[in-house]
Design a protein around this motif. Structure first.
Motif, PDB file in Angstrom:
ATOM      1  N   TYR A 321      54.256  16.867 -47.194  1.00  0.00           N
ATOM      2  CA  TYR A 321      55.571  17.496 -47.337  1.00  0.00           C
ATOM      3  C   TYR A 321      56.329  17.432 -46.017  1.00  0.00           C
ATOM      4  O   TYR A 321      56.961  18.405 -45.608  1.00  0.00           O
ATOM      5  CB  TYR A 321      55.442  18.950 -47.788  1.00  0.00           C
ATOM      6  N   GLY A 322      56.249  16.299 -45.326  1.00  0.00           N
ATOM      7  CA  GLY A 322      56.890  16.169 -44.022  1.00  0.00           C
ATOM      8  C   GLY A 322      58.357  16.527 -44.079  1.00  0.00           C
ATOM      9  O   GLY A 322      59.152  15.784 -44.676  1.00  0.00           O
ATOM     10  N   PRO A 323      58.771  17.650 -43.483  1.00  0.00           N
ATOM     11  CA  PRO A 323      60.141  18.143 -43.657  1.00  0.00           C
ATOM     12  C   PRO A 323      61.208  17.254 -43.035  1.00  0.00           C
ATOM     13  O   PRO A 323      62.374  17.355 -43.401  1.00  0.00           O
ATOM     14  CB  PRO A 323      60.115  19.523 -42.984  1.00  0.00           C
ATOM     15  N   LEU A 324      60.827  16.376 -42.100  1.00  0.00           N
ATOM     16  CA  LEU A 324      61.804  15.491 -41.470  1.00  0.00           C
ATOM     17  C   LEU A 324      61.721  14.064 -42.011  1.00  0.00           C
ATOM     18  O   LEU A 324      62.319  13.142 -41.455  1.00  0.00           O
ATOM     19  CB  LEU A 324      61.622  15.491 -39.945  1.00  0.00           C
ATOM     20  N   ASP A 325      60.992  13.895 -43.092  1.00  0.00           N
ATOM     21  CA  ASP A 325      60.829  12.595 -43.733  1.00  0.00           C
ATOM     22  C   ASP A 325      61.887  12.441 -44.826  1.00  0.00           C
ATOM     23  O   ASP A 325      62.057  13.345 -45.657  1.00  0.00           O
ATOM     24  CB  ASP A 325      59.426  12.508 -44.351  1.00  0.00           C
ATOM     25  N   PRO A 326      62.637  11.319 -44.870  1.00  0.00           N
ATOM     26  CA  PRO A 326      63.646  11.136 -45.921  1.00  0.00           C
ATOM     27  C   PRO A 326      63.084  11.271 -47.329  1.00  0.00           C
ATOM     28  O   PRO A 326      63.796  11.709 -48.244  1.00  0.00           O
ATOM     29  CB  PRO A 326      64.152   9.707 -45.667  1.00  0.00           C
ATOM     30  N   ARG A 327      61.809  10.943 -47.521  1.00  0.00           N
ATOM     31  CA  ARG A 327      61.217  11.064 -48.858  1.00  0.00           C
ATOM     32  C   ARG A 327      61.146  12.515 -49.304  1.00  0.00           C
ATOM     33  O   ARG A 327      61.259  12.816 -50.503  1.00  0.00           O
ATOM     34  CB  ARG A 327      59.822  10.426 -48.865  1.00  0.00           C
ATOM     35  N   GLU A 328      60.981  13.425 -48.357  1.00  0.00           N
ATOM     36  CA  GLU A 328      60.967  14.850 -48.700  1.00  0.00           C
ATOM     37  C   GLU A 328      62.365  15.319 -49.082  1.00  0.00           C
ATOM     38  O   GLU A 328      62.547  16.108 -50.020  1.00  0.00           O
ATOM     39  CB  GLU A 328      60.419  15.672 -47.534  1.00  0.00           C
ATOM     40  N   THR A 329      63.364  14.834 -48.371  1.00  0.00           N
ATOM     41  CA  THR A 329      64.748  15.149 -48.729  1.00  0.00           C
ATOM     42  C   THR A 329      65.058  14.688 -50.144  1.00  0.00           C
ATOM     43  O   THR A 329      65.664  15.413 -50.941  1.00  0.00           O
ATOM     44  CB  THR A 329      65.712  14.485 -47.725  1.00  0.00           C
ATOM     45  N   LEU A 330      64.638  13.480 -50.475  1.00  0.00           N
ATOM     46  CA  LEU A 330      64.865  12.943 -51.818  1.00  0.00           C
ATOM     47  C   LEU A 330      64.129  13.760 -52.866  1.00  0.00           C
ATOM     48  O   LEU A 330      64.685  14.071 -53.931  1.00  0.00           O
ATOM     49  CB  LEU A 330      64.422  11.484 -51.868  1.00  0.00           C
ATOM     50  N   ARG A 331      62.881  14.133 -52.587  1.00  0.00           N
ATOM     51  CA  ARG A 331      62.080  14.898 -53.551  1.00  0.00           C
ATOM     52  C   ARG A 331      62.748  16.232 -53.873  1.00  0.00           C
ATOM     53  O   ARG A 331      62.859  16.628 -55.043  1.00  0.00           O
ATOM     54  CB  ARG A 331      60.673  15.134 -52.996  1.00  0.00           C
ATOM     55  N   VAL A 332      63.210  16.943 -52.844  1.00  0.00           N
ATOM     56  CA  VAL A 332      63.828  18.247 -53.058  1.00  0.00           C
ATOM     57  C   VAL A 332      65.157  18.093 -53.805  1.00  0.00           C
ATOM     58  O   VAL A 332      65.487  18.903 -54.684  1.00  0.00           O
ATOM     59  CB  VAL A 332      64.027  18.974 -51.711  1.00  0.00           C
ATOM     60  N   ALA A 333      65.907  17.048 -53.493  1.00  0.00           N
ATOM     61  CA  ALA A 333      67.163  16.803 -54.212  1.00  0.00           C
ATOM     62  C   ALA A 333      66.898  16.561 -55.694  1.00  0.00           C
ATOM     63  O   ALA A 333      67.609  17.084 -56.562  1.00  0.00           O
ATOM     64  CB  ALA A 333      67.892  15.610 -53.594  1.00  0.00           C
ATOM     65  N   LYS A 334      65.875  15.791 -56.000  1.00  0.00           N
ATOM     66  CA  LYS A 334      65.517  15.553 -57.403  1.00  0.00           C
ATOM     67  C   LYS A 334      65.092  16.846 -58.086  1.00  0.00           C
ATOM     68  O   LYS A 334      65.434  17.092 -59.253  1.00  0.00           O
ATOM     69  CB  LYS A 334      64.391  14.523 -57.482  1.00  0.00           C
ATOM     70  N   ASN A 335      64.349  17.693 -57.376  1.00  0.00           N
ATOM     71  CA  ASN A 335      63.941  18.976 -57.946  1.00  0.00           C
ATOM     72  C   ASN A 335      65.150  19.828 -58.309  1.00  0.00           C
ATOM     73  O   ASN A 335      65.175  20.488 -59.360  1.00  0.00           O
ATOM     74  CB  ASN A 335      63.053  19.734 -56.956  1.00  0.00           C
ATOM     75  N   ALA A 336      66.157  19.843 -57.429  1.00  0.00           N
ATOM     76  CA  ALA A 336      67.351  20.647 -57.678  1.00  0.00           C
ATOM     77  C   ALA A 336      68.072  20.166 -58.934  1.00  0.00           C
ATOM     78  O   ALA A 336      68.522  20.977 -59.751  1.00  0.00           O
ATOM     79  CB  ALA A 336      68.289  20.573 -56.470  1.00  0.00           C
ATOM     80  N   ILE A 337      68.159  18.857 -59.101  1.00  0.00           N
ATOM     81  CA  ILE A 337      68.855  18.309 -60.259  1.00  0.00           C
ATOM     82  C   ILE A 337      68.067  18.584 -61.542  1.00  0.00           C
ATOM     83  O   ILE A 337      68.626  18.981 -62.566  1.00  0.00           O
ATOM     84  CB  ILE A 337      69.089  16.804 -60.057  1.00  0.00           C
TER      85      ILE A 337
END
Length: 399
Positions: A321-337
């Motif tokens: 869950y690396g918080p500074l990794d772009p893949r984590e940003t994408l994962r959380v964005a998908k969760n929100a949607i």
């Protein structure tokens, strides 16, 4: 990644000093008659977010050459405009006239000009606000000034190579925005600047057009919400479509279609604990430095939270869950949607669900929508223009 080498404690102290210098610079500029602060989101948020903390104590305790002490709140607190000047694009055409990035930034400058001047029938400002409200679910007044903005404004930005602000300044001049003062927070003491841009910035500073603030390491740059607390969403389809329907962009391939905003609250539906925790620790670290330790010369609290920041980055990386990794940003964005929740604090969910998401290396979330929805949005904008609807200007415009 060895986070202790990438973000040193000295880097953190230099970062906090940069925020203090920004505060003092803004106080001086407001005293000289500049009326509005323009924040191009993301990169500058970690610095501008420190202003209230510094204001609470710094000007009252530090012995310094700046004799201008501020009033009851932070400088420009009533007149600040936030715009996502991001030039992210999936297009890369070396033969595209002045270049893709310039085209996008030129659009944002025209949005800013309309907002500054109150040109409420500006196609650029209307398009920006329509996309914000009818696609991204963000109130059109969210990033607006509280009072009428001023043509004498301050533009604060972070700088690595210098390309972005050089393109913005060129567009500003072509749009007649000549009363701007640039406050540039420069990475690694300017070592990454091109020779041409370094000379240019020195000229601006000598002419009183810019203030240069150098920091050791802009470790927050392009690191996403895990440390900046800020999100940037773009809609590539509307960037290309906008260039086709907006007057004045006949020779451009893209315009801007983006939103920048802040979210730091944990949400089980978003499963964003790692980035929320990292950002919370970073904020506490910066607060301890900016509020007291830089003044007092002690580092008891900040060193503790620096160690916690490094520990959390290492631990979350190891857990995937690396918080500074772009893949984590994408994962959380998908969760929100998926959960139909807003990524923005006190915001609304997206008005239209994208069918596909992507993320750039700088944590820009790209959203792709069904073609029918894109056409519906564009028709809605065209109808708005046909009916002569005006754009939103500033919060107290009707008072």
């Amino acid at each position: 990644m060895d986070w202790r080498e990438h973000i040193t404690y000295d880097d953190v102290c230099s970062f906090a000093w940069g925020a203090v210098r920004l505060y003092e610079t803004l106080v001086e500029l407001e005293f000289k008659g500049f009326g509005t602060l323009v924040v191009p989101s993301r990169g500058t948020f970690p610095f501008t977010d420190r202003l209230f903390t510094i204001h609470q104590k710094w000007s009252k305790t530090r012995e310094h050459e700046n004799r201008v002490l501020h009033g009851s709140s932070t400088p420009f607190h009533r007149s600040q405009i936030t715009l996502p000047f991001t030039a992210d694009s999936t297009l890369d055409d070396p033969a595209a006239g002045q270049g893709i990035s310039y085209q996008i930034r030129d659009y944002w400058v025209k949005v800013l000009r309309a907002w500054i001047d109150g040109d409420l029938h500006s196609p650029e400002l209307n398009y920006y606000q329509f996309v914000q409200e009818h696609l991204l679910g963000i109130s059109v007044g969210r990033n607006a000034s509280i009072i009428k903005p001023s043509r004498r404004f301050v533009f604060v930005d972070t700088v690595v190579s210098g390309r972005a602000v050089v393109e913005i300044e060129s567009s500003m001049r072509s749009c007649g925005l000549n009363e701007c003062h640039y406050v540039l927070i420069i990475d690694q003491g300017g070592q990454k600047l091109t020779q041409r841009n370094r000379a240019l910035f020195n000229e601006w500073q000598a002419a009183g057009k810019a203030t240069l603030i150098e920091v050791d390491n802009l470790f927050t740059e392009d690191r996403g919400p895990g440390i900046t607390a800020s999100w940037c969403l773009v809609a590539p389809q509307l960037m290309e479509a906008g260039a086709k329907i907006l007057p004045g962009f006949e020779h451009a391939q893209v315009v801007g279609a983006a939103a920048g905003f802040v979210r730091v609250q944990h949400s089980p539906a978003l499963d964003n604990l790692s980035m929320t925790r990292t950002n919370g620790v970073f904020n506490t670290l910066m607060h301890s430095l900016a509020y007291s330790e830089l003044v007092e010369g002690s580092h008891q609290v900040s060193t503790h939270f620096y160690e916690k920041l490094i520990e959390d980055l290492v631990r979350f990386d190891s857990e995937g869950y690396g918080p500074l990794d772009p893949r984590e940003t994408l994962r959380v964005a998908k969760n929100a949607i998926t959960a139909n929740e807003s990524l923005a604090v006190m915001g609304n969910p997206l008005k239209v669900s994208p069918e596909y998401l992507d993320v750039s290396s700088s944590h820009v979330v790209r959203m792709y929508f069904p073609e029918a929805e894109v056409n519906r949005i564009l028709e809605g904008y065209s109808e708005r223009i046909r009916k002569g609807h005006s754009a939103y200007w500033y919060v107290h415009q009707h008072v």
